[in-house]
Motif scaffolding. Structure first.
Motif, mmCIF file in Angstrom:
data_model
loop_
_atom_site.group_PDB
_atom_site.id
_atom_site.type_symbol
_atom_site.label_atom_id
_atom_site.label_comp_id
_atom_site.label_asym_id
_atom_site.label_seq_id
_atom_site.Cartn_x
_atom_site.Cartn_y
_atom_site.Cartn_z
ATOM 1 N N MET A 58 -1.128 -1.669 -0.813
ATOM 2 C CA MET A 58 -0.975 -2.147 0.562
ATOM 3 C C MET A 58 -2.352 -2.131 1.216
ATOM 4 N N THR A 59 -2.725 -3.254 1.825
ATOM 5 C CA THR A 59 -4.039 -3.373 2.438
ATOM 6 C C THR A 59 -3.924 -3.881 3.867
ATOM 7 N N ALA A 60 -4.979 -3.645 4.632
ATOM 8 C CA ALA A 60 -5.021 -4.046 6.041
ATOM 9 C C ALA A 60 -4.807 -5.550 6.183
ATOM 10 N N GLY A 61 -4.116 -5.916 7.257
ATOM 11 C CA GLY A 61 -3.873 -7.319 7.541
ATOM 12 C C GLY A 61 -2.624 -7.873 6.881
ATOM 13 N N ASN A 62 -1.766 -6.984 6.374
ATOM 14 C CA ASN A 62 -0.534 -7.420 5.717
ATOM 15 C C ASN A 62 0.655 -6.611 6.213
ATOM 16 N N MET A 63 1.844 -7.222 6.066
ATOM 17 C CA MET A 63 3.106 -6.540 6.328
ATOM 18 C C MET A 63 3.857 -6.464 5.014
ATOM 19 N N TYR A 64 4.465 -5.305 4.762
ATOM 20 C CA TYR A 64 5.227 -5.079 3.538
ATOM 21 C C TYR A 64 6.658 -4.721 3.910
ATOM 22 N N LEU A 65 7.599 -5.330 3.219
ATOM 23 C CA LEU A 65 9.020 -5.053 3.405
ATOM 24 C C LEU A 65 9.525 -4.378 2.136
ATOM 25 N N LEU A 66 9.996 -3.142 2.279
ATOM 26 C CA LEU A 66 10.565 -2.386 1.164
ATOM 27 C C LEU A 66 12.074 -2.333 1.399
ATOM 28 N N PRO A 67 12.826 -3.119 0.642
ATOM 29 C CA PRO A 67 14.252 -3.285 0.923
ATOM 30 C C PRO A 67 15.099 -2.022 0.737
ATOM 31 N N THR A 68 16.217 -2.025 1.415
ATOM 32 C CA THR A 68 17.241 -1.002 1.282
ATOM 33 C C THR A 68 17.577 -0.784 -0.193
ATOM 34 N N ASN A 69 17.704 0.477 -0.577
ATOM 35 C CA ASN A 69 18.157 0.884 -1.916
ATOM 36 C C ASN A 69 17.200 0.557 -3.054
ATOM 37 N N LEU A 70 15.989 0.105 -2.775
ATOM 38 C CA LEU A 70 15.015 -0.174 -3.828
ATOM 39 C C LEU A 70 14.198 1.095 -4.082
ATOM 40 N N PRO A 71 14.263 1.657 -5.297
ATOM 41 C CA PRO A 71 13.507 2.878 -5.587
ATOM 42 C C PRO A 71 11.991 2.605 -5.587
ATOM 43 N N VAL A 72 11.275 3.333 -4.744
ATOM 44 C CA VAL A 72 9.830 3.143 -4.583
ATOM 45 C C VAL A 72 9.165 4.512 -4.461
ATOM 46 N N SER A 73 8.000 4.653 -5.084
ATOM 47 C CA SER A 73 7.151 5.814 -4.827
ATOM 48 C C SER A 73 5.874 5.300 -4.171
ATOM 49 N N TYR A 74 5.207 6.183 -3.425
ATOM 50 C CA TYR A 74 3.980 5.739 -2.761
ATOM 51 C C TYR A 74 3.054 6.916 -2.504
ATOM 52 N N HIS A 75 1.774 6.571 -2.325
ATOM 53 C CA HIS A 75 0.792 7.570 -1.928
ATOM 54 C C HIS A 75 -0.400 6.874 -1.266
ATOM 55 N N CYS A 76 -1.081 7.637 -0.466
ATOM 56 C CA CYS A 76 -2.278 7.157 0.226
ATOM 57 C C CYS A 76 -3.479 7.863 -0.395
ATOM 58 N N PRO A 77 -4.359 7.109 -1.091
ATOM 59 C CA PRO A 77 -5.484 7.766 -1.765
ATOM 60 C C PRO A 77 -6.520 8.366 -0.802
ATOM 61 N N GLU A 78 -6.661 7.781 0.383
ATOM 62 C CA GLU A 78 -7.624 8.318 1.347
ATOM 63 C C GLU A 78 -7.058 8.292 2.759
ATOM 64 N N ARG A 79 -7.145 7.114 3.395
ATOM 65 C CA ARG A 79 -6.652 6.978 4.779
ATOM 66 C C ARG A 79 -5.996 5.618 4.971
ATOM 67 N N MET A 80 -5.046 5.583 5.911
ATOM 68 C CA MET A 80 -4.400 4.328 6.267
ATOM 69 C C MET A 80 -3.795 4.466 7.660
ATOM 70 N N GLU A 81 -3.859 3.374 8.429
ATOM 71 C CA GLU A 81 -3.166 3.301 9.714
ATOM 72 C C GLU A 81 -2.114 2.219 9.604
ATOM 73 N N GLN A 82 -0.897 2.553 10.088
ATOM 74 C CA GLN A 82 0.201 1.612 9.969
ATOM 75 C C GLN A 82 1.155 1.721 11.153
ATOM 76 N N LEU A 83 1.781 0.607 11.454
ATOM 77 C CA LEU A 83 2.963 0.579 12.302
ATOM 78 C C LEU A 83 4.128 0.521 11.329
ATOM 79 N N PHE A 84 5.039 1.472 11.404
ATOM 80 C CA PHE A 84 6.174 1.470 10.482
ATOM 81 C C PHE A 84 7.468 1.339 11.267
ATOM 82 N N LEU A 85 8.419 0.661 10.655
ATOM 83 C CA LEU A 85 9.751 0.503 11.230
ATOM 84 C C LEU A 85 10.776 0.689 10.129
ATOM 85 N N HIS A 86 11.838 1.397 10.435
ATOM 86 C CA HIS A 86 12.979 1.515 9.539
ATOM 87 C C HIS A 86 14.091 0.693 10.177
#
Length: 146
Positions: A58-86
């Motif tokens: 995930m990179t700056a200037g993009n929106m990502y949609l992670l759908p309901t019930n989709l198994p996902v893992s994630y991590h931030c290697p350094e820093r990130m700013e985001q607006l998140f919505l569930h």
């Protein structure tokens, strides 16, 4: 006369939670599926998503949609700013339509849109909140059509 307006009225995009976050290496989640769809608008930095053997940065200037019930893992290697919505998008029977999406979706966002969303999400004005919900709805549609 439009015959399907009742169907459009019956679709419900609901915001469960959200916020603006400044994240670091502590933002980590082992593979997990959620009962809601996650929208991530990335303002700066980056994070890594893993889903079904695929790695997405995930990179700056993009929106990502992670759908309901989709198994996902994630991590931030350094820093990130985001607006998140569930969110959920339910039909009259209460079925979350976004659970039909089989993959993570990504769309580019302009700096103007990112700035606008960040300002609108904290508004207490109904007109501004309607604009916010309309912009989010359009982004979800854009993801579905991408």
């Amino acid at each position: 006369m439009l015959k399907n307006l009742h169907l459009a009225n019956a679709l419900k995009l609901e915001f469960l939670t959200g916020g603006y976050s400044k994240l670091d290496k502590r933002w980590v989640c082992e593979e997990r599926a959620f009962y809601f769809t996650r929208l991530y608008y990335i303002y700066s930095g980056s994070a890594v998503l893993c889903c079904n053997g695929e790695t997405i940065t995930m990179t700056a200037g993009n929106m990502y949609l992670l759908p309901t019930n989709l198994p996902v893992s994630y991590h931030c290697p350094e820093r990130m700013e985001q607006l998140f919505l569930h969110v959920t998008l339910t039909n009259p029977e209460g079925f979350d339509m976004l659970s039909l999406i089989p993959r993570i979706c990504q769309i580019p966002c302009t700096q103007e849109l990112l700035t606008q969303l960040k300002e609108l999400c904290y508004s207490e004005d109904y007109g501004q909140l309607m604009k916010f919900k309309t912009l989010i709805s359009q982004n979800v549609v854009d993801c579905l059509l991408a």
